[in-house]
Design a protein around this motif. Structure first.
Motif, mmCIF file in Angstrom:
data_model
loop_
_atom_site.group_PDB
_atom_site.id
_atom_site.type_symbol
_atom_site.label_atom_id
_atom_site.label_comp_id
_atom_site.label_asym_id
_atom_site.label_seq_id
_atom_site.Cartn_x
_atom_site.Cartn_y
_atom_site.Cartn_z
ATOM 1 N N ALA A 92 42.288 -7.628 -9.510
ATOM 2 C CA ALA A 92 42.002 -9.067 -9.535
ATOM 3 C C ALA A 92 41.815 -9.541 -10.975
ATOM 4 N N HIS A 93 41.123 -8.730 -11.756
ATOM 5 C CA HIS A 93 40.854 -9.094 -13.145
ATOM 6 C C HIS A 93 42.144 -9.140 -13.952
ATOM 7 N N VAL A 94 42.994 -8.157 -13.766
ATOM 8 C CA VAL A 94 44.291 -8.131 -14.450
ATOM 9 C C VAL A 94 45.098 -9.366 -14.056
ATOM 10 N N ALA A 95 45.074 -9.693 -12.768
ATOM 11 C CA ALA A 95 45.847 -10.853 -12.297
ATOM 12 C C ALA A 95 45.362 -12.134 -12.964
ATOM 13 N N LEU A 96 44.052 -12.257 -13.128
ATOM 14 C CA LEU A 96 43.497 -13.476 -13.723
ATOM 15 C C LEU A 96 43.786 -13.580 -15.211
ATOM 16 N N ARG A 97 44.045 -12.448 -15.845
ATOM 17 C CA ARG A 97 44.272 -12.487 -17.285
ATOM 18 C C ARG A 97 45.731 -12.660 -17.657
ATOM 19 N N LYS A 98 46.614 -12.626 -16.655
ATOM 20 C CA LYS A 98 48.025 -12.851 -16.973
ATOM 21 C C LYS A 98 48.232 -14.295 -17.396
ATOM 22 N N PRO A 99 49.214 -14.527 -18.275
ATOM 23 C CA PRO A 99 49.436 -15.898 -18.757
ATOM 24 C C PRO A 99 49.688 -16.838 -17.568
ATOM 25 N N THR A 100 50.549 -16.457 -16.654
ATOM 26 C CA THR A 100 50.644 -17.212 -15.408
ATOM 27 C C THR A 100 49.928 -16.384 -14.365
ATOM 28 N N GLU A 101 48.777 -16.896 -13.923
ATOM 29 C CA GLU A 101 47.975 -16.064 -13.015
ATOM 30 C C GLU A 101 48.827 -15.557 -11.856
ATOM 31 N N ASP A 102 48.583 -14.331 -11.514
ATOM 32 C CA ASP A 102 49.312 -13.718 -10.418
ATOM 33 C C ASP A 102 48.481 -13.953 -9.158
ATOM 34 N N PHE A 103 48.622 -15.173 -8.598
ATOM 35 C CA PHE A 103 47.725 -15.545 -7.510
ATOM 36 C C PHE A 103 47.912 -14.696 -6.266
ATOM 37 N N ALA A 104 49.096 -14.060 -6.137
ATOM 38 C CA ALA A 104 49.356 -13.304 -4.911
ATOM 39 C C ALA A 104 48.305 -12.228 -4.671
ATOM 40 N N VAL A 105 47.858 -11.588 -5.742
ATOM 41 C CA VAL A 105 46.867 -10.522 -5.600
ATOM 42 C C VAL A 105 45.590 -11.072 -4.971
ATOM 43 N N LEU A 106 45.140 -12.219 -5.471
ATOM 44 C CA LEU A 106 43.912 -12.818 -4.946
ATOM 45 C C LEU A 106 44.089 -13.248 -3.493
ATOM 46 N N VAL A 107 45.262 -13.775 -3.191
ATOM 47 C CA VAL A 107 45.524 -14.203 -1.812
ATOM 48 C C VAL A 107 45.539 -12.990 -0.877
ATOM 49 N N GLU A 108 46.200 -11.936 -1.296
ATOM 50 C CA GLU A 108 46.223 -10.717 -0.473
ATOM 51 C C GLU A 108 44.814 -10.254 -0.138
ATOM 52 N N PHE A 109 44.010 -10.096 -1.172
ATOM 53 C CA PHE A 109 42.670 -9.543 -0.933
ATOM 54 C C PHE A 109 41.853 -10.463 -0.024
ATOM 55 N N SER A 110 41.939 -11.764 -0.288
ATOM 56 C CA SER A 110 41.065 -12.678 0.452
ATOM 57 C C SER A 110 41.570 -12.949 1.864
ATOM 58 N N CYS A 111 42.878 -12.831 2.087
ATOM 59 C CA CYS A 111 43.417 -13.196 3.405
ATOM 60 C C CYS A 111 43.790 -11.990 4.257
ATOM 61 N N ILE A 112 43.965 -10.831 3.656
ATOM 62 C CA ILE A 112 44.357 -9.655 4.445
ATOM 63 C C ILE A 112 43.163 -8.741 4.684
ATOM 64 N N TYR A 113 42.357 -8.551 3.677
ATOM 65 C CA TYR A 113 41.197 -7.657 3.843
ATOM 66 C C TYR A 113 40.230 -8.256 4.861
ATOM 67 N N SER A 114 39.459 -7.388 5.508
ATOM 68 C CA SER A 114 38.404 -7.894 6.394
ATOM 69 C C SER A 114 37.346 -8.557 5.516
ATOM 70 N N PRO A 115 36.546 -9.474 6.096
ATOM 71 C CA PRO A 115 35.501 -10.109 5.290
ATOM 72 C C PRO A 115 34.615 -9.087 4.575
ATOM 73 N N GLU A 116 34.250 -8.005 5.246
ATOM 74 C CA GLU A 116 33.374 -7.017 4.610
ATOM 75 C C GLU A 116 34.104 -6.253 3.499
ATOM 76 N N GLU A 117 35.365 -5.920 3.728
ATOM 77 C CA GLU A 117 36.148 -5.240 2.683
ATOM 78 C C GLU A 117 36.252 -6.116 1.442
ATOM 79 N N PHE A 118 36.522 -7.397 1.680
ATOM 80 C CA PHE A 118 36.695 -8.294 0.544
ATOM 81 C C PHE A 118 35.372 -8.504 -0.190
ATOM 82 N N LEU A 119 34.299 -8.548 0.566
ATOM 83 C CA LEU A 119 32.978 -8.670 -0.046
ATOM 84 C C LEU A 119 32.693 -7.471 -0.954
#
Lengths: 318, 318
Positions: A92-119
C-alpha cells in the motif's frame, strides 16, 4: 484454494535458516537454494525461519536478502518473507508513493479482503509508518479520488450475509441515475460503494443488471465519458463482485506486458493469493486464455524469478 | 480514575441474581435493592450477573428490567447492564434515530475513545444491527455533516505519540485559512480532523493558538457565521483536546437543563465514564461550578434515578 506446496516433513526452522545462510556463502548467491526453501513454506513457517535466522546469525534476514538478491526476485522474496499484513502495508505504501498512485492495490485490499483481514493491514501500516493508512491516502490523493479511496480504506464493512432487498433496489436506482447523468463522483455513489456490505452490494449490482440488461461495470466501461475515475469505480465493482475474475485479469494484463515490466503486478497477485485462492485464479486463467498460467509464466518470465513464481504457483522444485 | 465503588467481598453472581429476582417479587419493584446491587458492580461482574440470572430463572434480565422499571431509571439501568461496547452501539443507534441527529454522541465515541475501544463499538454495532455504523451514519446524514461524521466514525486513527512538527504547522495554517475564509466545510479541514492522530492534532491546535493568540475552538465560537456545523467542528476539537473539560461541560449543561429532560446526557456521561475517568470529571465540575457534582445531582434529580446516579458517582448506599 491455495497453490503453495508445503512438504509433509518440513525441516525445523533452524535447518531452513542454515540452508539460507549457506546460500549466501561463497561467490555469488545460490538463488535456487533460497527458492527451494522459501518457495515451499507457509506464512507461519517463514516467520519462524526469520526468527531462527536472527537468533543463529545475529542479523536481519530481510536486510540480508536486500544485499544478496536483486531485481524482480529481490522484490518478490521481500514481499514473501514479510508477515502477510506487513507485506500488504508495504504494498500500500509503495502504491501511494508512485507518481501516479496505483489505486488498484488499495481497492483490492479494501474490497477483496475480509473486514478483519483489511483491519490487520491497517494496523500493520500504522505499526510500520507511524501514521494511519487513511491519513496517507487523504494526503496523497485529490478530488473524487480522495473521496473514493479514503472511504474505501476507512471502511470496516459489515461482513454478514443478510440483505435488504428494498435497499438494493433503491440504491441500484441511485447508481442508475448517476450513470445516466454521468455523475460518477456523486456523493451517493461513493457512499454506497464505500459503506455497504459486500453481500448488499452484490444484491444491488444484480438489481442493476436485471433492470438494465447490462452490468454496471460493463456500462461504465462503454461510457464515452469514461476516464481514470470511472476505471477506479469499475475496479471497485469488479473486486466486490468477483475477486477471482478480477485477479485473473490483473495476471493476464501483467503477463501480456511482461518484459515491459509488470512483474510487480504478477508478483503481487501470486504472493498475496498463493496461500488463499490462487488455484481458482489459475483455473480461471486457463479457461480464459486456453493456456495454463504455469506455461504462460514459464514463457514470459525468466531466471530465478521465474522459478520462484512457479514454486508459489504450486510447482515442485526441479 | 473511576468512581465506581466495588465492595471487597463481592457476592457471587448467582447471589446477586437472586437479590435482583427478589426485588421483582411482590407488589411493585424494589428499585433500591436493584441499585444496591448494580450500582456497585463493574462491567465484568454485571455480565456474570446477567448470565447467572438467565441460567437460574430462564429469562433475559435486560428484558425483565424493561418491564419492571420505567423512566430515567429504566434507561440508565439499561445502559448500565449491557456490555460497554454494546451499550455504546445502542447509544449511537439512538442518536442516529433522533429527528435531529445527536451528533455529539458520535463525536465523543470517535474522538475520545482509543482507536481499539471505538473499533469494539463498531463491531458491537454490526453485531446488533447487522449493518456497519458508517453506513447508517452515511444514510442518515447530509452534506457537510455526512462528510464529517462518516469520516469520524470510519477513522481508525494512529494511536502513537509521535508528532510531525512541520506538518502540524502547515496544517494549522490550512485550518487558519479555512476559518478566515469561513470555509469550514473545506475538504482539507475534514480530512485533517478525521484522519490525523490525536497527538498530531493537539500539536496542530497548539500551533494554531500560538500563531493566532486564540484557540481554534474559541475562534469558531466567536465567528458570526457560526452554525450547527461549526458547533460540530468545535465539539470534535474539544473532544480531542481535552475530554475531561468536554465532559464537564456536557454534565454542566445537562444539570442546568434537568427538569427540562437532559437526564439522557447526564446518564450517558456517568455510565460511560464511571469506570474510567469520572473522578477527574467530578473534580473539574467542582472547580468550575464551586459545587460538587454529587450535590448538584442530589439537588436537581430525584427518586431512584438520583440514587442510582449517585451510586455510580462513588457514593455508598444509604
Amino acid at each position: 484454494m491455495a497453490t503453495l506446496l508445503v512438504p509433509h516433513d518440513v525441516p525445523p526452522p533452524n535447518v531452513d535458516a542454515e540452508a539460507i545462510k549457506a546460500a549466501f556463502r561463497g561467490w555469488g548467491t545460490d538463488e535456487k537454494a533460497i527458492v527451494a526453501v522459501l518457495g515451499y513454506r507457509n506464512a507461519g513457517q517463514r516467520r519462524q525461519i526469520r526468527i531462527a535466522y536472527e537468533q543463529l546469525f545475529e542479523e536481519d534476514l530481510v536486510k540480508r536478502f536486500e544485499s544478496e538478491l536483486s531485481g524482480h526476485l529481490e522484490r518478490a522474496v521481500y514481499r514473501w518473507i514479510l508477515d502477510p499484513e506487513d507485506r500488504d502495508a508495504v504494498l500500500a505504501h509503495v502504491a501511494l508513493r508512485k507518481p501516479t498512485e496505483d489505486f488498484a492495490v488499495l481497492v483490492e485490499f479494501s474490497c477483496i479482503y475480509s473486514p478483519e483481514e483489511f483491519l490487520a493491514v491497517r494496523r500493520a501500516y500504522q505499526h510500520r509508518y507511524k501514521r494511519s493508512l487513511e491519513e496517507d491516502v487523504a494526503a496523497n490523493t485529490h478530488d473524487e479520488f480522495r473521496k473514493l479511496l479514503v472511504g474505501l480504506v476507512s471502511a470496516y464493512r459489515y461482513n454478514g450475509g443478510e440483505i435488504d432487498a428494498r435497499l438494493a433496489k433503491s440504491e441500484a436506482e441511485i447508481l442508475e441515475r448517476a450513470v445516466k447523468d454521468k455523475a460518477f463522483n456523486h456523493e451517493d455513489v461513493i457512499r454506497i460503494l464505500t459503506t455497504r456490505s459486500k453481500a448488499q452490494l452484490i444484491a444491488t449490482f444484480n438489481h442493476y443488471k436485471d433492470a438494465n440488461g447490462i452490468s454496471i461495470s460493463k456500462q461504465l466501461g462503454q461510457d464515452r465519458a469514461a476516464n481514470e475515475f470511472t476505471e477506479a469505480l469499475k475496479t471497485v465493482i469488479r473486486c466486490i463482485n468477483d475477486p477471482i475474475k478480477y485477479y485473473e485479469k490483473v495476471v493476464r494484463n501483467a503477463i501480456k506486458k511482461v518484459g515491459k515490466s509488470d512483474e510487480d503486478a504478477l508478483t503481487r497477485v501470486v504472493v498475496t493469493r498463493a496461500e488463499k485462492d490462487l488455484r481458482q485464479i489459475k483455473e480461471a486463467y486457463h479457461k480464459r486464455n486456453s493456456v495454463t498460467l504455469d506455461d504462460a509464466v514459464s514463457k514470459e518470465t525468466s531466471g530465478d524469478y521465474k522459478h520462484f513464481i512457479l514454486a508459489l504457483l504450486g510447482n515442485k522444485a526441479e
